[in-house]
Write an enzyme that holds these catalytic residues in place. Structure first.
Site, PDB file in Angstrom:
ATOM      1  N   ARG A   1      60.495 -30.227  91.167  1.00  0.00           N
ATOM      2  CA  ARG A   1      61.387 -29.397  91.975  1.00  0.00           C
ATOM      3  C   ARG A   1      60.647 -28.325  92.787  1.00  0.00           C
ATOM      4  O   ARG A   1      60.831 -27.119  92.569  1.00  0.00           O
ATOM      5  CB  ARG A   1      62.487 -28.783  91.104  1.00  0.00           C
ATOM      6  CG  ARG A   1      63.294 -29.846  90.387  1.00  0.00           C
ATOM      7  CD  ARG A   1      64.415 -29.263  89.592  1.00  0.00           C
ATOM      8  NE  ARG A   1      65.536 -28.880  90.411  1.00  0.00           N
ATOM      9  CZ  ARG A   1      66.626 -28.271  89.944  1.00  0.00           C
ATOM     10  NH1 ARG A   1      66.706 -27.977  88.670  1.00  0.00           N
ATOM     11  NH2 ARG A   1      67.621 -27.962  90.734  1.00  0.00           N
TER      12      ARG A   1
ATOM     13  N   CYS B   1      60.528 -27.748  85.990  1.00  0.00           N
ATOM     14  CA  CYS B   1      61.862 -27.860  85.414  1.00  0.00           C
ATOM     15  C   CYS B   1      61.874 -29.139  84.595  1.00  0.00           C
ATOM     16  O   CYS B   1      61.112 -30.069  84.879  1.00  0.00           O
ATOM     17  CB  CYS B   1      62.851 -27.922  86.578  1.00  0.00           C
ATOM     18  SG  CYS B   1      64.516 -28.329  86.139  1.00  0.00           S
TER      19      CYS B   1
ATOM     20  N   ASP C   1      73.848 -35.523  89.188  1.00  0.00           N
ATOM     21  CA  ASP C   1      74.381 -34.686  88.105  1.00  0.00           C
ATOM     22  C   ASP C   1      75.428 -35.410  87.257  1.00  0.00           C
ATOM     23  O   ASP C   1      75.924 -34.837  86.277  1.00  0.00           O
ATOM     24  CB  ASP C   1      74.990 -33.388  88.685  1.00  0.00           C
ATOM     25  CG  ASP C   1      73.906 -32.452  89.226  1.00  0.00           C
ATOM     26  OD1 ASP C   1      72.721 -32.695  88.962  1.00  0.00           O
ATOM     27  OD2 ASP C   1      74.265 -31.489  89.924  1.00  0.00           O
TER      28      ASP C   1
ATOM     29  N   ARG D   1      75.199 -23.320  79.975  1.00  0.00           N
ATOM     30  CA  ARG D   1      74.776 -22.918  81.321  1.00  0.00           C
ATOM     31  C   ARG D   1      75.742 -23.449  82.368  1.00  0.00           C
ATOM     32  O   ARG D   1      75.851 -22.871  83.448  1.00  0.00           O
ATOM     33  CB  ARG D   1      73.384 -23.488  81.618  1.00  0.00           C
ATOM     34  CG  ARG D   1      72.325 -22.922  80.717  1.00  0.00           C
ATOM     35  CD  ARG D   1      70.986 -23.391  81.140  1.00  0.00           C
ATOM     36  NE  ARG D   1      70.768 -22.996  82.537  1.00  0.00           N
ATOM     37  CZ  ARG D   1      69.616 -23.119  83.161  1.00  0.00           C
ATOM     38  NH1 ARG D   1      68.587 -23.618  82.535  1.00  0.00           N
ATOM     39  NH2 ARG D   1      69.492 -22.745  84.413  1.00  0.00           N
TER      40      ARG D   1
ATOM     41  N   LYS E   1      79.872 -24.338  89.430  1.00  0.00           N
ATOM     42  CA  LYS E   1      78.684 -23.528  89.139  1.00  0.00           C
ATOM     43  C   LYS E   1      77.732 -23.515  90.336  1.00  0.00           C
ATOM     44  O   LYS E   1      77.258 -22.459  90.757  1.00  0.00           O
ATOM     45  CB  LYS E   1      77.954 -24.109  87.923  1.00  0.00           C
ATOM     46  CG  LYS E   1      76.543 -23.575  87.750  1.00  0.00           C
ATOM     47  CD  LYS E   1      75.776 -24.239  86.631  1.00  0.00           C
ATOM     48  CE  LYS E   1      75.158 -25.567  86.959  1.00  0.00           C
ATOM     49  NZ  LYS E   1      73.767 -25.567  87.425  1.00  0.00           N
ATOM     50  N   ASN E   2      77.459 -24.706  90.873  1.00  0.00           N
ATOM     51  CA  ASN E   2      76.430 -24.785  91.909  1.00  0.00           C
ATOM     52  C   ASN E   2      76.868 -24.194  93.237  1.00  0.00           C
ATOM     53  O   ASN E   2      76.057 -24.002  94.129  1.00  0.00           O
ATOM     54  CB  ASN E   2      75.943 -26.229  92.066  1.00  0.00           C
ATOM     55  CG  ASN E   2      75.066 -26.621  90.878  1.00  0.00           C
ATOM     56  OD1 ASN E   2      74.630 -25.757  90.113  1.00  0.00           O
ATOM     57  ND2 ASN E   2      74.823 -27.912  90.711  1.00  0.00           N
TER      58      ASN E   2
HETATM   59  C1  EPZ Z   1      70.903 -28.787  93.468  1.00  0.00           C
HETATM   60  O1  EPZ Z   1      69.540 -28.604  93.121  1.00  0.00           O
HETATM   61  C2  EPZ Z   1      71.697 -28.568  92.193  1.00  0.00           C
HETATM   62  N1  EPZ Z   1      71.436 -27.233  91.672  1.00  0.00           N
HETATM   63  C3  EPZ Z   1      71.307 -29.611  91.161  1.00  0.00           C
HETATM   64  O2  EPZ Z   1      72.134 -29.439  90.025  1.00  0.00           O
HETATM   65  C4  EPZ Z   1      71.532 -31.005  91.740  1.00  0.00           C
HETATM   66  O3  EPZ Z   1      71.081 -31.964  90.819  1.00  0.00           O
HETATM   67  C5  EPZ Z   1      70.783 -31.150  93.054  1.00  0.00           C
HETATM   68  O4  EPZ Z   1      71.154 -30.090  93.976  1.00  0.00           O
HETATM   69  C6  EPZ Z   1      71.027 -32.473  93.752  1.00  0.00           C
HETATM   70  O5  EPZ Z   1      72.383 -32.630  93.999  1.00  0.00           O
HETATM   71  C7  EPZ Z   1      72.047 -26.186  92.185  1.00  0.00           C
HETATM   72  O6  EPZ Z   1      72.818 -26.267  93.126  1.00  0.00           O
HETATM   73  C8  EPZ Z   1      71.800 -24.873  91.533  1.00  0.00           C
HETATM   74  P1  EPZ Z   1      67.639 -30.513  96.017  1.00  0.00           P
HETATM   75  P2  EPZ Z   1      68.450 -28.439  94.244  1.00  0.00           P
HETATM   76  O7  EPZ Z   1      66.881 -29.463  96.718  1.00  0.00           O
HETATM   77  O8  EPZ Z   1      69.041 -27.725  95.394  1.00  0.00           O
HETATM   78  C9  EPZ Z   1      63.197 -32.267  96.331  1.00  0.00           C
HETATM   79  C10 EPZ Z   1      72.633 -29.209  87.720  1.00  0.00           C
HETATM   80  O9  EPZ Z   1      72.526 -29.924  86.698  1.00  0.00           O
HETATM   81  N2  EPZ Z   1      62.813 -30.992  96.996  1.00  0.00           N
HETATM   82  O10 EPZ Z   1      68.732 -31.210  96.754  1.00  0.00           O
HETATM   83  O11 EPZ Z   1      67.241 -27.881  93.616  1.00  0.00           O
HETATM   84  C11 EPZ Z   1      63.561 -32.052  94.862  1.00  0.00           C
HETATM   85  O12 EPZ Z   1      62.422 -31.984  94.042  1.00  0.00           O
HETATM   86  C12 EPZ Z   1      71.528 -29.130  88.750  1.00  0.00           C
HETATM   87  O13 EPZ Z   1      73.620 -28.502  87.961  1.00  0.00           O
HETATM   88  C13 EPZ Z   1      61.537 -30.871  97.533  1.00  0.00           C
HETATM   89  O14 EPZ Z   1      60.704 -31.783  97.473  1.00  0.00           O
HETATM   90  O15 EPZ Z   1      68.200 -29.964  94.641  1.00  0.00           O
HETATM   91  C14 EPZ Z   1      64.432 -33.246  94.598  1.00  0.00           C
HETATM   92  O16 EPZ Z   1      63.643 -34.353  94.323  1.00  0.00           O
HETATM   93  C15 EPZ Z   1      70.287 -29.861  88.375  1.00  0.00           C
HETATM   94  N3  EPZ Z   1      61.205 -29.673  98.127  1.00  0.00           N
HETATM   95  C16 EPZ Z   1      65.157 -33.452  95.939  1.00  0.00           C
HETATM   96  O17 EPZ Z   1      64.376 -32.742  96.908  1.00  0.00           O
HETATM   97  C17 EPZ Z   1      62.094 -28.648  98.236  1.00  0.00           C
HETATM   98  O18 EPZ Z   1      61.737 -27.599  98.774  1.00  0.00           O
HETATM   99  C18 EPZ Z   1      66.582 -32.924  95.998  1.00  0.00           C
HETATM  100  O19 EPZ Z   1      66.616 -31.597  95.484  1.00  0.00           O
HETATM  101  C19 EPZ Z   1      63.393 -28.793  97.691  1.00  0.00           C
HETATM  102  C20 EPZ Z   1      63.731 -29.995  97.082  1.00  0.00           C
END
Ligand code: EPZ
Length: 422
Positions: free
Chosen positions: A122, A117, A306, A398, A22-23
């Site tokens: 996020r 979220c 995840d 989802r 999915k991701n």
């Molecule tokens: C991706 O989310 C995945 N979603 C998530 O899967 C997954 O948990 C996550 O990566 C971590 O592996 C998709 O790919 C659609 P991040 P993403 O940016 O990209 C902080 C599921 O269940 N951050 O790596 O949003 C953030 O808050 C989902 O399938 C900032 O501070 O994750 C988090 O604490 C849930 N500022 C950390 O970084 C930003 O601009 C990592 O988030 C972006 C992120």
């Protein structure tokens, strides 16, 4: 609302086909905006999130065709107004990823901020920082990002202050059409990033280093259509692996890439499972007791956030106490109180959960709160005595394709029921 009913206590035995990730699929779909040629994606999971993004892309002017054989054809011949409204972005955060490609192709875009979220705040500050460094002018107004790049995007050096999957992907999606060279440092290394880079390269981009922490992109003037097969879903793979260890039995995960789950294989072996990796499939078996193992979630190649909820369900069955630390999201223990309803003993303090096994899980009505939390309840239900009813399963839909079908083919007693009538 549909519910899932599980009568637990049966081992899992058989083969489970693994769907496309999915991701990965969601970011590959956004890549279709970068070209006027057709992008044919195979091994596409049939999921609510894929449909939501398809709706947004259609609104942006992309022809979206679902074809037989798990294929989706996306063709962005010409684009409509580059506007992604709140109702579509709110439903599914990955929709925000259309921003970079729209700026790269159209020179402007108006995309809703995704908002909070269930698992954490996020923010998208790193996405915006990357786009601004590439030359986009960004203004935030009334919940929208209003972006323009009147002179086009220009390659730059971007150093991420923290590892972000979404920001790394978003920067790649924008930089492929920028003028000159972009170097991204401190990148996320998840397999979905290498998958996106592979697809973009098949479309004519020049990306190297994806899968390491430094990615280099030589901008090109235009991209063309391509055919791409989505990488197997490592989280679905891991979820069924954990389910097999929790329920006992022997399961063969067909089409899984064993290289994507080393951190999980390591902890499952320590927990007492037998894990055998083959080319194109993985076999998981457990017959003895489950041992406690402490874990901490980390960016790839560490233990994935995840799979944290699913692992917590497993640890509630272990013959001792374990500690689970969540370091990626600040509010990702919502499954703990629901698992407690099934008899698990879990104490949450800040970002740590102490799970005191072994619990004799007993079926109960429980409620899904997010995608991975919901499936942890299904896993606990498979190991519990009696009937577990999981409600609010739209969360499951989802991200898990044909979950009940895949599990019942391995002997689970699981079914989906329609809306409860008063
Ligand atoms: C991706 O989310 C995945 N979603 C998530 O899967 C997954 O948990 C996550 O990566 C971590 O592996 C998709 O790919 C659609 P991040 P993403 O940016 O990209 C902080 C599921 O269940 N951050 O790596 O949003 C953030 O808050 C989902 O399938 C900032 O501070 O994750 C988090 O604490 C849930 N500022 C950390 O970084 C930003 O601009 C990592 O988030 C972006 C992120």
């Amino acid at each position: 609302m549909d519910r899932i009913v599980i009568r637990g206590g049966r081992p899992l035995n058989g083969a489970i086909p693994i769907s496309g990730a999915k991701n990965s699929a969601l970011k590959l779909m956004a890549a279709a905006l970068l070209t006027d040629g057709p992008l044919m994606l195979s091994r596409m999971p049939r999921l609510a999130d894929v449909r939501f993004l398809g709706q947004l892309l259609a609104r942006l002017g992309v022809e979206v065709e679902e074809l037989a054989g798990a294929r989706v054809r996306l063709h962005a011949r010409t684009l409509a107004e580059p506007f992604a409204p709140y109702d579509l972005v709110r439903k599914m955060r990955a929709s925000f990823n259309v921003l970079g490609p729209l700026i790269a192709r159209e020179g402007r875009a108006r995309v809703s901020l995704p908002g909070g979220c269930a698992i954490g705040a996020r923010p998208v500050n790193l996405h915006l920082m990357a786009l601004e460094t590439l030359g986009a002018e960004i203004e935030l107004s009334e919940g929208y990002v209003i972006a323009s790049a009147p002179r086009g995007l220009t390659g730059a050096r971007i150093v991420f202050p923290m590892v972000s999957v979404g920001a790394t992907e978003h920067a790649m999606l924008a930089a492929v059409l920028a003028k000159g060279e972009t170097v991204l440092e401190h990148c996320a290394r998840e397999p979905e990033i290498a998958d996106l880079a592979g697809c973009l390269n098949a479309m004519g981009a020049k990306i190297s280093g994806a899968g390491t922490d430094t990615i280099t992109i030589q901008g090109v003037e235009r991209l063309h259509g391509a055919d791409w097969t989505v990488t197997p879903d490592r989280i679905e793979t891991g979820t069924f692996a954990i389910a097999a260890v929790a329920a006992g039995g022997r399961v063969r995960l067909e089409g899984a890439d064993p290289e994507h789950n080393h951190a999980l294989w390591d902890v499952l072996r320590r927990a007492g499972a037998e894990v055998t990796a083959h080319e194109g499939h993985v076999e998981i078996a457990r017959s003895g007791p489950i041992h406690p193992v402490d874990i901490q979630t980390e960016p790839f190649p560490g233990f994935p956030t995840d799979l944290q909820a699913q692992f917590m369900a497993l640890m509630s069955l272990a013959d001792g106490a374990s500690v689970i630390r969540e370091t990626i999201f600040e509010n990702r223990f919502m499954h703990a109180p629901e698992l407690t309803r099934l008899g698990a003993r879990i104490d949450v303090r800040g970002n740590e959960a102490v799970v005191r096994g072994p619990a004799q899980l007993k079926g109960a009505p429980v409620m899904a709160t997010d995608l991975r939390a919901s499936v942890s309840l299904v896993i606990a239900g498979l190991a519990a005595e009696g009937e577990t009813v999981v409600s609010r399963i739209y969360h499951l839909d989802r991200g898990f394709e044909r979950l009940e079908e895949k599990l019942s083919a391995c002997g689970a007693d699981i079914e989906r029921l329609g809306e409860e009538t008063a």
